[in-house]
Design a protein around this motif. Structure first.
Motif, PDB file in Angstrom:
ATOM      1  N   LEU A 146      63.615 -20.234 -99.521  1.00 19.29           N
ATOM      2  CA  LEU A 146      63.117 -20.485 -98.169  1.00 19.29           C
ATOM      3  C   LEU A 146      62.068 -19.456 -97.776  1.00 19.29           C
ATOM      4  O   LEU A 146      60.981 -19.792 -97.287  1.00 19.29           O
ATOM      5  N   VAL A 147      62.401 -18.188 -97.981  1.00 25.65           N
ATOM      6  CA  VAL A 147      61.487 -17.106 -97.613  1.00 25.65           C
ATOM      7  C   VAL A 147      60.172 -17.232 -98.368  1.00 25.65           C
ATOM      8  O   VAL A 147      59.089 -17.084 -97.789  1.00 25.65           O
ATOM      9  N   GLU A 148      60.251 -17.534 -99.651  1.00 21.02           N
ATOM     10  CA  GLU A 148      59.039 -17.573-100.463  1.00 21.02           C
ATOM     11  C   GLU A 148      58.227 -18.855-100.282  1.00 21.02           C
ATOM     12  O   GLU A 148      57.061 -18.906-100.660  1.00 21.02           O
ATOM     13  N   PRO A 177      54.542 -20.764 -95.526  1.00 18.02           N
ATOM     14  CA  PRO A 177      54.881 -21.469 -94.277  1.00 18.02           C
ATOM     15  C   PRO A 177      55.284 -22.936 -94.443  1.00 18.02           C
ATOM     16  O   PRO A 177      55.352 -23.662 -93.445  1.00 18.02           O
ATOM     17  N   GLU A 178      55.547 -23.354 -95.657  1.00 19.84           N
ATOM     18  CA  GLU A 178      55.945 -24.753 -95.881  1.00 19.84           C
ATOM     19  C   GLU A 178      57.446 -24.922 -95.615  1.00 19.84           C
ATOM     20  O   GLU A 178      58.222 -25.216 -96.519  1.00 19.84           O
ATOM     21  N   TRP A 179      57.835 -24.723 -94.372  1.00 21.24           N
ATOM     22  CA  TRP A 179      59.240 -24.841 -93.973  1.00 21.24           C
ATOM     23  C   TRP A 179      59.515 -26.243 -93.429  1.00 21.24           C
ATOM     24  O   TRP A 179      58.611 -26.881 -92.850  1.00 21.24           O
ATOM     25  N   PRO A 180      60.753 -26.726 -93.550  1.00 19.44           N
ATOM     26  CA  PRO A 180      61.095 -28.021 -92.964  1.00 19.44           C
ATOM     27  C   PRO A 180      61.132 -27.991 -91.439  1.00 19.44           C
ATOM     28  O   PRO A 180      61.071 -29.028 -90.789  1.00 19.44           O
ATOM     29  N   ASN A 181      61.217 -26.777 -90.880  1.00 17.80           N
ATOM     30  CA  ASN A 181      61.262 -26.607 -89.435  1.00 17.80           C
ATOM     31  C   ASN A 181      60.705 -25.220 -89.123  1.00 17.80           C
ATOM     32  O   ASN A 181      60.851 -24.298 -89.927  1.00 17.80           O
ATOM     33  N   ARG A 182      60.066 -25.066 -87.981  1.00 17.32           N
ATOM     34  CA  ARG A 182      59.484 -23.757 -87.665  1.00 17.32           C
ATOM     35  C   ARG A 182      60.547 -22.730 -87.293  1.00 17.32           C
ATOM     36  O   ARG A 182      60.268 -21.527 -87.306  1.00 17.32           O
ATOM     37  N   VAL A 216      69.097 -26.519 -85.655  1.00 19.67           N
ATOM     38  CA  VAL A 216      68.280 -25.683 -86.541  1.00 19.67           C
ATOM     39  C   VAL A 216      68.775 -25.805 -87.982  1.00 19.67           C
ATOM     40  O   VAL A 216      69.973 -25.677 -88.238  1.00 19.67           O
ATOM     41  N   PRO A 217      67.894 -26.047 -88.949  1.00 18.97           N
ATOM     42  CA  PRO A 217      68.305 -26.082 -90.357  1.00 18.97           C
ATOM     43  C   PRO A 217      68.867 -24.735 -90.797  1.00 18.97           C
ATOM     44  O   PRO A 217      68.328 -23.679 -90.447  1.00 18.97           O
ATOM     45  N   VAL A 218      69.951 -24.770 -91.552  1.00 14.11           N
ATOM     46  CA  VAL A 218      70.660 -23.556 -91.978  1.00 14.11           C
ATOM     47  C   VAL A 218      70.623 -23.427 -93.498  1.00 14.11           C
ATOM     48  O   VAL A 218      70.837 -24.400 -94.214  1.00 14.11           O
ATOM     49  N   VAL A 219      70.345 -22.227 -93.964  1.00 18.93           N
ATOM     50  CA  VAL A 219      70.473 -21.906 -95.384  1.00 18.93           C
ATOM     51  C   VAL A 219      71.573 -20.858 -95.495  1.00 18.93           C
ATOM     52  O   VAL A 219      71.498 -19.801 -94.861  1.00 18.93           O
ATOM     53  N   THR A 220      72.594 -21.154 -96.282  1.00 20.71           N
ATOM     54  CA  THR A 220      73.771 -20.290 -96.369  1.00 20.71           C
ATOM     55  C   THR A 220      73.745 -19.446 -97.640  1.00 20.71           C
ATOM     56  O   THR A 220      73.461 -19.953 -98.726  1.00 20.71           O
ATOM     57  N   LEU A 221      74.048 -18.162 -97.476  1.00 18.74           N
ATOM     58  CA  LEU A 221      74.191 -17.270 -98.621  1.00 18.74           C
ATOM     59  C   LEU A 221      75.654 -17.268 -99.039  1.00 18.74           C
ATOM     60  O   LEU A 221      76.550 -17.124 -98.197  1.00 18.74           O
TER      61      LEU A 221
END
Length: 226
Positions: free
Chosen positions: A37-39, A42-47, A148-153
């Motif tokens: 996600l970080v890398e 700016p091509e994120w699915p949501n701002r 908000v889209p979530v990315v889980t560690l």
């Protein structure tokens, strides 16, 4: 004088530098999605995106990497207030760390999310829990966060666990060998916070006793964790 007890050596907890650069980030299956996600910015699915994971799992490190890339400012959720919201978005990118009620101003965060959407700003949020599990009193904010889209560690696998031990020891300038790494890895809870705590304890005990960090010292400290 005979019979006088020897003074106990004091251990001073000196601050240690922990690098938050991309080169020092340890990759593994547990954090692959978050790093991607970080890398991909700016091509994120949501701002507005949210990183969720337990204490010590690398959320702040990832946020620092993204802040460097995006020119983002950083603020903790408990340091946010309504009057400061416009200024925090001045660069068009912002990190808001540790959304952990009740230690933050809920209306201020709701205002920030609305303003970020209006201005087209990017915001990276971090929290220990995903939004549905966070106790939010303000209904509108609760609804906004859940969208908000979530990315889980995830918890670290064996490879990442051992790499973390080596990194935490290196951050403290502790010289260790593989036997110490293996001993700690097999006698601590499989979590980032537990590994960090074990290394902190080992460092403090080594300083207190004036002894090198060895498997024997680790065995004394971690006895009973089998």
């Amino acid at each position: 004088m005979a019979g006088r007890p020897r003074p106990r050596q004091l251990a001073f907890a000196l601050p240690h530098a922990e690098s938050l650069s991309r080169d020092d980030f340890l990759e593994g299956s547990a954090n692959a999605a978050a790093l991607s996600l970080v890398e991909s910015w700016p091509e994120w699915p949501n701002r507005i995106m949210l990183l969720a994971g337990p204490e010590g799992c690398g959320k702040s490190h990832l946020a620092a990497i993204w802040a460097e890339r995006a020119g983002a400012r950083s603020i903790t959720a408990h340091g946010l207030n309504a009057a400061a919201v416009p200024g925090t978005l001045a660069t068009g990118a912002l990190v808001v760390e540790d959304i952990n009620p009740p230690a933050f101003d809920e209306p201020a965060l709701f205002h920030l999310m609305n303003l970020a959407r209006e201005d087209g700003a990017f915001v990276l949020l971090t929290a220990r829990l995903p939004p549905p599990a966070i106790e939010i009193g303000l209904r509108d904010l609760r609804s906004r966060l859940r969208a908000v889209p979530v990315v889980t560690l995830l918890p670290p696998d064996d490879h990442l666990l051992r790499a973390l031990i080596v990194k935490f020891c290196a951050d403290r300038q502790m010289n260790i060998d593989e036997t110490v790494v293996n001993f700690i890895a097999t006698r601590t809870e499989r979590s980032f916070a537990a590994v960090r705590h074990a290394v902190d304890q080992l460092d403090a005990e080594s300083l207190r006793q004036g002894r090198p960090v060895t498997r024997a010292l680790a065995a004394e400290l971690l006895r009973g964790r089998d």
